[in-house]
Design a protein around this motif. Structure first.
Motif, short mmCIF file in Angstrom:
data_model
loop_
_atom_site.label_atom_id
_atom_site.label_comp_id
_atom_site.label_asym_id
_atom_site.label_seq_id
_atom_site.Cartn_x
_atom_site.Cartn_y
_atom_site.Cartn_z
N GLY A 1 1.51 29.48 7.99
CA GLY A 1 2.08 30.71 7.31
C GLY A 1 2.91 31.59 8.14
N ASP A 2 2.76 32.80 7.74
CA ASP A 2 3.27 33.82 8.62
C ASP A 2 2.97 34.61 9.48
OD1 ASP A 2 5.30 33.16 6.62
OD2 ASP A 2 4.98 34.98 5.36
N THR A 3 2.88 33.88 10.80
CA THR A 3 2.35 34.37 12.15
C THR A 3 3.21 35.38 12.91
OG1 THR A 3 3.61 32.54 13.20
CG2 THR A 3 1.31 31.93 12.73
N LEU B 1 15.47 23.72 4.31
CA LEU B 1 16.42 24.68 3.47
C LEU B 1 15.34 25.60 2.74
CD1 LEU B 1 19.23 22.38 1.75
CD2 LEU B 1 19.01 23.62 3.96
N ASP B 2 15.26 26.77 3.29
CA ASP B 2 14.54 27.92 2.90
C ASP B 2 15.17 28.43 1.42
OD1 ASP B 2 12.41 29.80 2.67
OD2 ASP B 2 12.37 30.09 4.72
N ILE B 3 14.25 29.45 0.90
CA ILE B 3 15.03 29.66 -0.58
C ILE B 3 16.29 30.08 -0.76
CG2 ILE B 3 12.48 30.58 -1.12
CD1 ILE B 3 13.25 33.27 -0.20
N ASN C 1 5.91 23.58 -0.26
CA ASN C 1 5.34 24.34 -1.25
C ASN C 1 4.81 25.34 -0.69
OD1 ASN C 1 4.19 21.83 -3.36
ND2 ASN C 1 6.24 22.78 -3.33
N ASP C 2 5.59 26.83 -0.78
CA ASP C 2 5.24 28.14 -0.39
C ASP C 2 4.78 29.00 -1.49
OD1 ASP C 2 5.17 30.07 1.56
OD2 ASP C 2 7.05 30.59 1.13
N MET C 3 4.13 30.15 -1.33
CA MET C 3 3.91 31.17 -2.41
C MET C 3 2.93 30.58 -3.22
SD MET C 3 6.02 33.73 -1.13
CE MET C 3 6.36 34.81 -2.39
N ASN D 1 9.95 24.63 14.68
CA ASN D 1 10.14 26.00 14.92
C ASN D 1 10.78 26.79 13.47
OD1 ASN D 1 12.16 28.10 15.85
ND2 ASN D 1 12.38 27.24 17.72
N HIS D 2 10.37 27.82 13.23
CA HIS D 2 10.67 28.71 12.09
C HIS D 2 10.77 29.88 12.41
CE1 HIS D 2 11.36 29.60 7.94
NE2 HIS D 2 9.90 29.75 7.56
N LYS D 3 11.46 30.74 11.59
CA LYS D 3 11.65 32.13 11.89
C LYS D 3 11.75 32.87 10.43
CE LYS D 3 11.71 35.27 14.95
NZ LYS D 3 10.33 35.41 15.81
N THR E 1 2.36 22.43 2.39
CA THR E 1 1.78 23.40 1.60
C THR E 1 1.43 24.67 2.37
OG1 THR E 1 0.35 24.24 -0.33
CG2 THR E 1 -0.61 22.57 1.52
N ARG E 2 1.45 25.95 1.96
CA ARG E 2 0.75 27.05 2.58
C ARG E 2 -0.54 27.29 2.12
NH1 ARG E 2 3.90 32.67 2.68
NH2 ARG E 2 2.82 32.91 0.61
N ALA E 3 -0.84 27.36 0.70
CA ALA E 3 -2.39 27.53 0.32
C ALA E 3 -3.10 26.12 0.05
CB ALA E 3 -2.29 28.48 -1.06
O1 MIG Z 1 7.68 36.11 0.78
O2 MIG Z 1 10.73 31.66 1.90
O3 MIG Z 1 5.62 31.41 4.53
O4 MIG Z 1 7.67 30.28 5.93
O5 MIG Z 1 10.44 31.36 5.20
C1 MIG Z 1 8.11 35.17 1.94
C2 MIG Z 1 10.65 32.49 2.57
C3 MIG Z 1 8.08 33.65 1.49
C4 MIG Z 1 6.96 32.82 3.20
C5 MIG Z 1 6.77 31.44 4.18
C6 MIG Z 1 7.86 31.40 5.13
C7 MIG Z 1 9.22 31.47 4.22
C8 MIG Z 1 9.46 32.71 3.43
N1 MIG Z 1 8.24 32.83 2.44
#
Ligand code: MIG
Length: 802
Positions: free
Chosen positions: A506-508, A314-316, A428-430, A564-566, A490-492
């Motif tokens: 991250g965002d490829t 579940l994304d944001i 954990n993103d951002m 798989n993510h988009k 995590t991303r960072a």
């Molecule tokens: O500003 O949560 O890398 O996987 O889908 C974009 C929305 C924020 C960045 C992440 C991406 C995610 C997206 N996020």
């Protein structure tokens, strides 16, 4: 137009070159020394001190303090082990130099100028040497080139660059495997759509491995300030590293094998704990699946189409207005019912959690995360005492000061709402941290963190923000559910992240270039202490196609993290979106991944224990073979599988390098002698894949999720070497609980040799207390196809193969 060019020039970060390093003040010369149990402290003419600590016979710490004594405070968020048992060592002084000798290393320090040199204690071969004394910018010469001139004093070390020296590691860089003749900056940055050469990106792992003529060493520069690494880009003489503040503090680790260095780095900064076994399952994500019925639809589509799946994300948009620790009432009225329903289909749910806590738009709004954090004074503030208010997804927000132990605990405990609703893991993103007001970090420079009472600023804390956020999350999940292994992604990151989180790149982009870049990124991360890696399968941004998606799965089906993510406005790319032809091929690879789980999990456990990653560049297994030094369009899984994916469109044939030894084509069992390039066919449904002669690859039954069926039978595919021998181990545990840490695992060894009546397999006495119960073992001599089955009852056995 002119104006734009001017902006471009002003905006471009100044690059500090090797030439600039020569203009700095140099430490030394040495005037006296003190010997301690753990090493020596050198007192210098300029009032500087250098501390050389012997942590192990192959691990030395060098710590310099310029123009002042070594501070008593010695703290790092990265270091996991400080209680080293000092090995035996000797000290020798002459009028020119000081030498320290351990069983493995000889460290010679010239007094004037102060130059440090590392040699192999047995062969006296030079491994690494200072090119100039450690240096510092007391005069502020580089001030106008620094990102934050007020952060501290620029410090640097410069090493002689070997004519044949190759460089690996440095964590997540949008760069090729061999970092020779490249330079990099570390400053965690949100860089959507990055392409090769973009630097910095999300993570900071200031650790690299140098390899020259088969001999490797590692250097971990434990400094979280904005740091610089230049491996002979701006000069052919030197490989230097430096940082815009903090200490010149590095750990030198000697191999000569890369595997040994990775073990030491893991001892120093922490071993990756085992994630739950389902984290190795196939995962599906999208920004964003909502409402709950759509999540159910995705899962049922997977099941209907007989495609394996273990996790959905579940994304944001699951949140109430991007408020972390809440669910949107319309979209997800009953998250617990949802996770239970999906759980019955064998699917776990992972939710995203960003660091930004919404700053309530009006005073009457109650939002517990904000109210509690404000009341407890856990939020980051500027030097003048104002709350720091970045803009992220919720709009105006605040960030937690995770350097506060109480804040970490509070943050961890906030995850109860997820646990109570059956959420299985946290994403954990951002956490660079990203700020829409200003992505460079300039707007955060005066943000102060508690930092163990030191009250330091962003210059020091930016790069460790994600490490501490992940730590808070991990420790929270551990407390909330002590009988389960936490799963955090995590991303960072900063060095040490492997103790708390897995990562994705991250965002490829959904492009072939981006796909090709994932290989050196995965393998470099593995050479930097981060074994659990993956990237959005199919690419994140843009419009992919069936061919790209298939080729992308042909890489990721063997990556630890296969998801798989988009992006929100990207073209749909679940496995079935481009038609049956592509879906059928993707199914074949996902099913293959699941049957290979006994092998993958055994290799993952090896990464946990030894620090050696599962997804490897060839150089890791064949460091004496120069043909592997910059080979980064092939990879290996463990010691045994070699994969040469197709990374370009319309290509159905490629050259594959096979190192010395015997190899078998995975698909045809055709035998090859290595040490050469071969040309192989790779129609869309085939990824060139080879098994090392001498390997035994354990495979389990075909399942659509982990735990669907008992792992019975286990088939051992035997690929004998030319002498008819092969060996392997199989690692098993309950896959869920932390009991493996206290011995509840089973490790069984298998070996095959040629006997008088043909091949004989011996199974060893299993180690560990975990008992999977009786099950069937099949032994298959792959090139012959013969099968012998036994019932495994946990006892050592000898079995005659046909
Ligand atoms: O500003 O949560 O890398 O996987 O889908 C974009 C929305 C924020 C960045 C992440 C991406 C995610 C997206 N996020």
């Amino acid at each position: 137009m002119k104006f734009l060019i001017l902006i471009a020039i002003l905006g471009a970060a100044a690059t500090i070159s090797a030439q600039d390093i020569t203009t700095l003040e140099k430490i030394g010369p040495v005037v006296s020394l003190q010997r301690t149990d753990k090493g020596v402290t050198l007192n210098c003419h300029d009032n500087s001190q250098v501390q050389i600590s012997i942590l192990a016979s192959d691990l030395i710490r060098v710590r310099a303090s310029f123009t002042k004594p070594i501070p008593t405070r010695d703290h790092s968020w990265a270091i996991a082990k400080e209680d080293w048992a000092t090995p035996r060592w000797t000290l020798n002084e002459t009028s020119d130099s000081i030498s320290i000798t351990t069983d493995e290393l000889e460290i010679t320090i010239r007094r004037s100028p102060l130059l440090i040199e590392f040699r192999d204690a047995r062969t006296h071969q030079l491994i690494n040497a200072d090119e100039q004394p450690m240096s510092y910018d007391a005069g502020g010469r580089l001030a106008n080139m620094l990102f934050d001139p007020k952060a501290g004093m620029f410090v640097a070390a410069s090493k002689k660059l070997g004519f044949d020296e190759h460089f690996y590691g440095l964590g997540e860089k949008a760069a090729r495997l061999d970092k020779r003749r490249s330079s990099f900056v570390n400053w965690n940055s949100d860089t959507p759509g990055y392409t090769e050469g973009k630097d910095p990106i999300y993570q900071t792992i200031p650790f690299y491995i140098g390899l020259q003529r088969g001999v490797a060493y590692g250097i971990f520069f434990d400094n979280s300030y904005r740091s610089y690494f230049d491996f002979g880009k701006s000069s052919q003489q030197r490989a230097w590293f430096g940082a815009e503040g903090g200490e010149l503090n590095y750990y030198f680790c000697y191999g000569p094998s890369i595997k040994k260095i990775l073990g030491r780095y893991a001892d120093l900064t922490g071993h990756m704990p085992l994630p739950p076994l389902w984290a190795l399952g196939n995962q599906q994500s999208r920004w964003s699946y909502y409402p709950d019925s759509m999540v159910e639809e995705v899962v049922s589509e997977y099941r209907k189409r007989d495609l394996p799946l273990d996790v959905v994300y579940l994304d944001i948009d699951y949140m109430n207005g991007y408020r972390v620790f809440t669910f949107d009432k319309q979209r997800f009225p009953d998250p617990k019912a949802l996770t239970e329903k999906l759980g019955r289909q064998g699917v776990k749910v992972v939710t995203i959690v960003d660091p930004g806590i919404k700053y309530p738009p009006d005073k009457n709004e109650r939002y517990h995360a904000f109210d509690q954090g404000l009341e407890k004074n856990f939020f980051q503030r500027r030097r003048n005492g104002d709350l720091f208010v970045p803009r992220v997804w919720p709009g105006e927000s605040v960030f937690v000061d995770y350097t506060l132990p109480d804040a970490r605990r509070w943050w961890g405990d906030l995850h109860r709402v997820y646990i109570d609703n059956g959420i299985a893991g946290i994403w954990n993103d951002m956490n660079e941290p990203s700020d829409f007001v200003d992505q460079t970090g300039k707007n955060q420079l005066d943000v102060v963190s508690y930092d163990e009472g030191e009250k330091t600023t962003h210059a020091k804390n930016r790069n460790t923000f994600a490490l501490l956020m992940s730590r808070s999350t991990y420790e929270g999940l551990e407390r909330l559910r002590p009988d389960r292994r936490p799963y955090v992604i995590t991303r960072a990151a900063y060095a040490g992240i492997q103790r708390y989180a897995t990562m994705w790149t991250g965002d490829t982009n959904s492009t072939w270039e981006s796909l090709a870049l994932t290989l050196p990124m995965f393998t470099s991360l593995g050479l930097s202490g981060e074994p659990f890696v993956g990237s959005d399968v199919g690419g994140f941004i843009g419009r992919g196609n069936g061919e790209l998606l298939v080729r992308s799965y042909q890489v990721s089906f063997l990556a630890p993290f296969c998801r798989n993510h988009k992006v929100i406005d990207g073209y749909d790319q679940e496995p079935w979106r481009f038609g049956k032809h592509y879906e059928d091929i993707i199914r074949k690879y996902l099913k293959l991944r699941y049957t290979l789980l006994p092998f993958l999990y055994t290799t993952l456990e090896e990464a946990h224990r030894s620090g050696v990653p599962l997804f490897r560049p060839l150089v890791l297994n064949y460091q004496d073979d120069p043909s592997t030094y910059n080979l980064d369009d092939q990879f290996m899984v463990g010691d045994d599988l070699l994969v040469a994916p197709i990374l370009k469109p319309d290509v159905t044939k490629r050259l594959v390098y096979l190192p010395a030894g015997t190899w078998y084509d995975y698909w045809t069992n055709k035998k090859y002698s290595g040490g050469t390039m071969i040309s192989v066919d790779a129609p869309l449904d085939v990824v060139p894949m080879f098994v090392r002669g001498g390997a035994i690859v354990p495979v389990g039954p075909s399942v659509n999720y982990i735990g669907e069926k008992p792992v019975d039978p286990i088939t051992f595919n035997i690929y004998p070497d030319d002498a008819g021998s092969a060996s392997a181990t199989l690692y098993e545990d309950d896959g869920l609980s932390p009991a493996y840490k206290t011995g509840a695992f089973r490790r069984t060894s298998f070996s095959v040799r040629r006997g008088q009546r043909g091949l004989v397999v011996s199974t060893g006495v299993p180690e560990g207390t975990y008992n999977p119960g009786p099950r069937k073992f099949n032994f298959v001599v792959k090139p012959l196809g013969s099968v012998v089955s036994i019932v495994d009852d946990g006892k050592a056995k000898q079995v005659q193969l046909k």
